[in-house]
Enzyme design. Structure first.
Site, PDB file in Angstrom:
ATOM      1  CG  PHE A   1     135.865  10.826  41.533  1.00 35.87           C
ATOM      2  CD1 PHE A   1     134.918   9.844  41.530  1.00 35.87           C
ATOM      3  CD2 PHE A   1     137.098  10.340  41.302  1.00 35.87           C
ATOM      4  CE1 PHE A   1     135.323   8.533  41.333  1.00 35.87           C
ATOM      5  CE2 PHE A   1     137.383   9.069  41.018  1.00 35.87           C
ATOM      6  CZ  PHE A   1     136.519   7.833  41.279  1.00 35.87           C
TER       7      PHE A   1
ATOM      8  CB  SER B   1     125.698   8.484  52.132  1.00 39.16           C
ATOM      9  OG  SER B   1     124.613   8.992  51.791  1.00 39.16           O
TER      10      SER B   1
ATOM     11  CG  LEU C   1     118.347   0.331  53.116  1.00 34.57           C
ATOM     12  CD1 LEU C   1     118.039   1.752  53.963  1.00 34.57           C
ATOM     13  CD2 LEU C   1     117.387  -0.086  52.480  1.00 34.57           C
ATOM     14  CG  LEU C   2     126.215  -0.167  50.577  1.00 36.23           C
ATOM     15  CD1 LEU C   2     126.312   1.222  49.745  1.00 36.23           C
ATOM     16  CD2 LEU C   2     127.376  -0.203  51.685  1.00 36.23           C
TER      17      LEU C   2
ATOM     18  NE  ARG D   1     125.115  -2.877  62.307  1.00 34.44           N
ATOM     19  CZ  ARG D   1     125.473  -1.659  62.481  1.00 34.44           C
ATOM     20  NH1 ARG D   1     124.725  -0.553  62.539  1.00 34.44           N
ATOM     21  NH2 ARG D   1     126.814  -1.315  63.014  1.00 34.44           N
ATOM     22  CD  GLN D   2     116.650  -0.573  57.847  1.00 31.95           C
ATOM     23  OE1 GLN D   2     115.641  -0.407  56.938  1.00 31.95           O
ATOM     24  NE2 GLN D   2     116.728   0.342  59.038  1.00 31.95           N
TER      25      GLN D   2
ATOM     26  CE1 TYR E   1     131.234   1.589  47.962  1.00 31.43           C
ATOM     27  CE2 TYR E   1     133.215   2.135  49.400  1.00 31.43           C
ATOM     28  CZ  TYR E   1     131.786   2.583  48.756  1.00 31.43           C
ATOM     29  OH  TYR E   1     131.050   3.705  49.211  1.00 31.43           O
TER      30      TYR E   1
ATOM     31  CB  SER F   1     134.967   7.087  53.000  1.00 29.19           C
ATOM     32  OG  SER F   1     133.770   6.340  52.978  1.00 29.19           O
ATOM     33  CD  GLU F   2     133.872   3.491  57.226  1.00 26.81           C
ATOM     34  OE1 GLU F   2     134.307   2.889  58.129  1.00 26.81           O
ATOM     35  OE2 GLU F   2     132.714   3.798  56.733  1.00 26.81           O
TER      36      GLU F   2
END
Length: 410
Positions: free
Chosen positions: A410, A83, A93-94, A90-91, A123, A118-119
């Site tokens: 999980f 998360s 971070l992911l 939009r920085q 990925y 989740s979406e």
């Protein structure tokens, strides 16, 4: 903004999980479920992004062993709780967390990472691809019969409490998990997940119920479920909402389905997340009244191409040179010769030989568990055949006798 990305400490788990809750809608987890996840937590395998004292990003990785074609149980990072706070989108971070996590997984010597998305659009850019599908069913038992195999009447179905039946159910699960690619073997503590039953998760249904199938005094299957009563002007229209359903032989499986379809005051059996080759589709008299719907299941990422391809078995001999593209994990890029025969362990080694199939790590991940064929990926323009015959050879080798499936979240 300045953020710090670091491995989680045990004392930071609560604010870290608060960040997860907020990112997934802000509805607090039931206390029983939160306590369960706290007990399962592996803080040293999780990272958090911190903006001062605030946790603004999360990513965890459970220690799993995943069944792959051929029956081996391969170490895999079960990626979870990914998360980013809405205030910090939009920085990049992911991407920074995915970069750190895959570097960590590689350093742990685990050739695979897996997740439930989740979406689904998130990925792919990190090399993950949907490698399994799952099926949801809503069977109209007022209009659907069952074609029962021989021996069904010899199976006894009896009630038990989920807690009392836990060891017997886990023994059945362990035997089936070893035969179905995509299924995680239960690690310590995970046996509690199937019986965790907070009232807020029942969706108006009863407390969790359980029945066991027995043959010759041995437990051969089980089903856990909730009952959701409903009535209309014509009478009862309740639903049996199945959580888990498993059996070691056809007669036991059919006996469990006969029980579920015959529960008093119900007209439907609802199953979420079943394998797409579930035998019940061949037991029912009218598959159209089962409302079968498919969706994506487990996403796979090959962290180390050579180790991952050597860890699984192959359905037929194969000798093929793969040209792999992998911008996010560049150590996987280049040419690999995969060789597997009737004897000896498969090998996957770097080579300077001419490539025979060209594909990215995403396509390798999609095909890895045998549920998505390389031929299908080639028809979509995602795999290129560079030597005539290589595609058919490799596609057969990568296939699986049974469809891969991940039976729990999980």
């Amino acid at each position: 903004m300045t953020t710090e990305l670091r491995t989680l400490s045990a004392s930071e788990w609560d604010p870290w999980f608060d960040c997860v809750e907020l990112a997934f809608g802000g509805v607090p987890f039931p206390p029983e479920k939160r306590e369960m996840y706290a007990a399962l937590a592996e803080p040293d395998r999780a990272v958090g992004l911190w903006d001062g004292a605030d946790c603004v990003g999360t990513a965890g990785a459970y220690s799993f062993r995943l069944t792959v074609p051929g029956g081996a149980a391969v170490p895999a990072a079960g990626v979870t709780a990914v998360s980013v706070a809405a205030t910090h989108r939009r920085q990049g971070l992911l991407t920074s967390m995915m970069r750190r996590q895959l570097d960590d997984v590689r350093s742990w010597g685990e050739p695979l990472a897996v997740l439930l998305a989740s979406e689904p659009g998130i990925y792919g850019r990190f090399g993950y691809a949907a490698a399994t599908s799952e099926m949801n069913l809503r069977v109209d038992t007022s209009r659907v019969g069952l074609k029962l195999p021989p021996g069904t009447d010899e199976v006894r179905v009896r009630r038990s409490s989920p807690e009392q039946a836990l060891d017997a159910c886990e023994a059945v699960y362990a035997r089936l998990a070893a035969a179905r690619p995509g299924t995680p073997l239960r690690q310590p503590g995970w046996e509690r997940v199937p019986v965790n039953d907070p009232e807020s998760s029942r969706h108006g249904g009863s407390p969790l119920q359980c029945v066991l199938a027995e043959r010759d005094g041995a437990i051969t299957g089980y089903a856990t479920f909730h009952l959701r009563p409903a009535w209309d002007d014509a009478g009862p229209r309740g639903t049996v909402a199945v959580r888990d359903l498993a059996a070691l032989d056809p007669a036991s499986y059919a006996a469990l389905w006969r029980f579920l379809a015959g529960v008093d005051l119900t007209s439907f059996v609802e199953c979420r997340n079943r394998p797409v080759d579930d035998a019940v589709l061949r037991l029912v008299s009218d598959v159209r009244r089962c409302d079968a719907r498919l969706r994506d299941g487990l996403y796979v990422r090959l962290v180390s191409v050579d180790a991952a391809l050597e860890a699984r078995g192959y359905r037929a001999p194969v000798d093929v040179v793969l040209e792999v593209e992998d911008a996010f994990c560049p150590w996987n890029e280049g040419r690999w010769r995969l060789t597997a025969g009737a004897q000896g362990a498969p090998t996957c080694r770097r080579t300077a030989d001419e490539p025979e199939l060209a594909l990215s790590s995403n396509e390798l991940a999609a095909a890895y568990l045998g549920g998505v064929s390389l031929t299908t990926l080639a028809a979509a323009g995602q795999v290129r055949e560079l030597r005539e015959g290589a595609l058919a050879e490799a596609s057969l080798a990568f296939s699986s006798d049974v469809q891969p499936w991940c039976p729990h979240g999980f």
